[in-house]
Design an enzyme around this catalytic site. Structure first.
Site, PDB file in Angstrom:
ATOM      1  N   HIS A 182       0.693  13.498 -29.045  1.00 15.86           N
ATOM      2  CA  HIS A 182       0.132  12.159 -28.819  1.00 15.86           C
ATOM      3  C   HIS A 182      -0.497  11.602 -30.092  1.00 15.86           C
ATOM      4  O   HIS A 182      -0.411  10.393 -30.353  1.00 15.86           O
ATOM      5  CB  HIS A 182      -0.869  12.187 -27.660  1.00 15.86           C
ATOM      6  N   GLU A 191      11.343  19.052 -24.098  1.00 14.73           N
ATOM      7  CA  GLU A 191      10.588  19.371 -22.873  1.00 14.73           C
ATOM      8  C   GLU A 191      11.148  20.629 -22.197  1.00 14.73           C
ATOM      9  O   GLU A 191      10.416  21.387 -21.576  1.00 14.73           O
ATOM     10  CB  GLU A 191      10.622  18.196 -21.887  1.00 14.73           C
ATOM     11  N   ARG A 201       0.817  -1.231   0.000  1.00 11.79           N
ATOM     12  CA  ARG A 201       0.000   0.000   0.000  1.00 11.79           C
ATOM     13  C   ARG A 201       0.848   1.278   0.000  1.00 11.79           C
ATOM     14  O   ARG A 201       0.417   2.325   0.447  1.00 11.79           O
ATOM     15  CB  ARG A 201      -0.983   0.028   1.173  1.00 11.79           C
ATOM     16  N   HIS A 225       9.346  10.788 -27.864  1.00 10.14           N
ATOM     17  CA  HIS A 225       8.337  11.628 -27.212  1.00 10.14           C
ATOM     18  C   HIS A 225       8.702  13.119 -27.266  1.00 10.14           C
ATOM     19  O   HIS A 225       7.894  13.960 -27.657  1.00 10.14           O
ATOM     20  CB  HIS A 225       8.122  11.171 -25.770  1.00 10.14           C
ATOM     21  N   GLU A 253      -3.669  17.533 -11.503  1.00  4.53           N
ATOM     22  CA  GLU A 253      -4.079  17.994 -12.831  1.00  4.53           C
ATOM     23  C   GLU A 253      -5.579  18.264 -12.955  1.00  4.53           C
ATOM     24  O   GLU A 253      -6.243  17.813 -13.877  1.00  4.53           O
ATOM     25  CB  GLU A 253      -3.623  16.995 -13.910  1.00  4.53           C
ATOM     26  N   LYS A 309       8.282  23.208 -13.012  1.00  7.72           N
ATOM     27  CA  LYS A 309       7.371  22.073 -12.815  1.00  7.72           C
ATOM     28  C   LYS A 309       6.915  22.014 -11.356  1.00  7.72           C
ATOM     29  O   LYS A 309       5.742  21.778 -11.071  1.00  7.72           O
ATOM     30  CB  LYS A 309       8.034  20.761 -13.234  1.00  7.72           C
ATOM     31  N   HIS A 364       1.365  18.641 -26.380  1.00  3.81           N
ATOM     32  CA  HIS A 364       1.150  17.200 -26.202  1.00  3.81           C
ATOM     33  C   HIS A 364      -0.068  16.658 -26.938  1.00  3.81           C
ATOM     34  O   HIS A 364      -0.128  15.470 -27.226  1.00  3.81           O
ATOM     35  CB  HIS A 364       1.055  16.850 -24.711  1.00  3.81           C
ATOM     36  N   LYS A 421       3.693  11.544 -11.158  1.00  2.00           N
ATOM     37  CA  LYS A 421       2.879  10.711 -12.053  1.00  2.00           C
ATOM     38  C   LYS A 421       3.589   9.377 -12.236  1.00  2.00           C
ATOM     39  O   LYS A 421       4.762   9.348 -12.627  1.00  2.00           O
ATOM     40  CB  LYS A 421       2.703  11.384 -13.419  1.00  2.00           C
ATOM     41  N   ARG A 461      -1.949  22.237 -13.976  1.00  3.92           N
ATOM     42  CA  ARG A 461      -0.935  21.245 -14.358  1.00  3.92           C
ATOM     43  C   ARG A 461      -1.062  20.883 -15.839  1.00  3.92           C
ATOM     44  O   ARG A 461      -0.080  20.496 -16.477  1.00  3.92           O
ATOM     45  CB  ARG A 461      -1.039  19.993 -13.481  1.00  3.92           C
ATOM     46  N   ASN A 475       1.120  20.231 -20.606  1.00  4.99           N
ATOM     47  CA  ASN A 475       0.806  19.462 -21.808  1.00  4.99           C
ATOM     48  C   ASN A 475       0.885  20.315 -23.079  1.00  4.99           C
ATOM     49  O   ASN A 475       0.383  19.904 -24.128  1.00  4.99           O
ATOM     50  CB  ASN A 475      -0.584  18.832 -21.690  1.00  4.99           C
TER      51      ASN A 475
HETATM   52  N1  GLY Z   1       4.433  15.419 -17.863  1.00  2.00           N
HETATM   53  C1  GLY Z   1       3.337  16.186 -17.485  1.00  2.00           C
HETATM   54  C2  GLY Z   1       3.038  16.161 -16.031  1.00  2.00           C
HETATM   55  O1  GLY Z   1       3.817  15.641 -15.262  1.00  2.00           O
HETATM   56  O2  GLY Z   1       2.016  16.631 -15.617  1.00  2.00           O
END
Ligand code: GLY
Length: 369
Positions: A253, A186, A122, A267, A238, A228, A249, A144, A242, A246
């Site tokens: 994508h 990035e 957990r 990417h 997000e 960030k 993106h 993430k 956040r 993107n």
């Molecule tokens: N790579 C985008 C984020 O971490 O929200």
């Protein structure tokens, strides 16, 4: 030359340490975090061959023992089978609640190891030691974690913040120029989305940075992580800001899906092309001046990066086909495409108010160019 960025999340705050000799200090930093003095490292075969021995030496110098599981390199590793293998291995290593798992690699390892740490007993603590530029400026920060599904990338996962991020900028020297520049996509994104002065600086210093200038590398990684961290502190999961991360993106994508997530398009290359397209769309919608997309493209071109859709080798779907692929992106809300557009360099914002015809026209012109 160590820089520090603090991610100030209540109850889950952590530091990101950035510099060219961080790997050698990894044992000291991790020993100071407490827990069992045995560290489990998840890595990939390529990173293990290049950098595992110095990391394990750093651990033993600090009185820590360690064991490593090296997974196959590449995006295909972000799957249920490798997640199961990783979790079962951590259990055989007797990892307990207070222990620390180390993610040592690029974005694939960081995402998979973070997810494994999140679901093991957990949730156990994990430390990110990112080895690619993309992982140092983006994926290792912000919590993430996850794996891919046949239905799409990153569709299975949780938010689980690392307890520490150690970004050794000397490790970037072993990246191929293509991988380095993909990560740089990035870095440029941060300037474009929220810091025009940083973009000015990248225009001036980008070539030196790509050439190996360590001060420039530390500064670029630090500014990217700071931006960030600021965004993640405002919106960890997000629900709002956040999504600014993107930028580029939604286009990216679709292009990644169209190229089968293969070597045809990395990417960060897709992010760079996507940023140029997002600025083009913004200019055509009268949101920013036409000079802005030209400036974005000129910088990417100066850096020797992919800039336009036509820089991608091989066949692609037509504009309508690419638009359909955008519709499958997980940033679709109530069937509407959400885009990050810009009012200028450093001034990105989110909107769902984008006419389908405008996107089609940008894609159509880009495919014909
Ligand atoms: N790579 C985008 C984020 O971490 O929200």
């Amino acid at each position: 030359m160590t820089a520090k960025v603090h991610v100030d999340l209540p109850g889950r705050a952590y530091d990101i340490l950035i510099g060219p000799d961080i790997l050698a200090q990894a044992g000291t930093h991790i020993a100071a975090m407490g827990g069992r003095r045995h560290i489990c490292i998840l890595t990939d075969e390529n990173v293990a061959a290049l950098h595992l021995a110095p990391l394990q030496t750093a651990f033993s110098d600090a009185g820590l023992t360690s064991d490593a599981l090296a997974l196959p390199m590449g995006e295909a590793t972000k799957c249920w089978a490798q997640l199961e293998r990783s979790v079962e291995w951590l259990l055989t290593q007797k990892v307990e609640r207070g222990d620390i798992v180390v993610a040592f690699g690029g974005g694939v390892i960081g995402d998979l190891a973070g997810f494994a740490a999140a679901i093991l007993r957990r949730g156990v603590r994990f430390v990110q030691i990112p080895t690619s530029l993309l992982a140092q400026v983006d994926s290792s920060v912000g919590g993430k974690t996850g794996i891919n599904s046949p239905s799409g990338k990153n569709l299975i996962g949780v938010f689980h913040q690392p307890s520490l991020v150690l970004a050794d900028t000397a490790l970037l020297a072993t990246l191929t120029p293509r991988d380095f520049l993909s990560g740089y996509g990035e870095v440029v994104k941060y300037g474009l989305l929220g810091d025009a002065a940083f973009f000015d600086w990248l225009e001036a210093e980008g070539p030196a940075l790509a050439g190996g200038d360590m001060n420039a590398r530390v500064r670029a990684v630090t500014r990217s992580c700071q931006m960030k961290a600021d965004i993640v502190q405002r919106d960890e999961t997000e629900l709002g800001d956040r999504a600014l991360l993107n930028l580029g993106h939604t286009f990216c994508h679709a292009l990644e899906a169209a190229t089968g997530y293969s070597d045809r398009l990395l990417h960060g290359e897709g992010v760079a092309i996507g940023c140029a397209l997002a600025f083009e769309l913004s200019a055509r919608m009268g949101l920013c001046s036409q000079e802005d997309p030209s400036r974005v493209r000129a910088h990417l071109r100066d850096m020797g990066m992919k800039v336009d859709i036509r820089d991608i080798q091989g066949d692609l779907p037509d504009a309508a086909g690419l638009l359909d692929l955008m519709g499958q992106d997980k940033k679709v809300l109530d069937g509407k495409l959400r885009f990050v557009l810009a009012r200028g360099i450093g001034e990105a914002f989110m909107t769902s108010d984008v006419p389908r015809e405008a996107v089609l026209a940008v894609l159509d012109d880009a495919l014909r160019a």
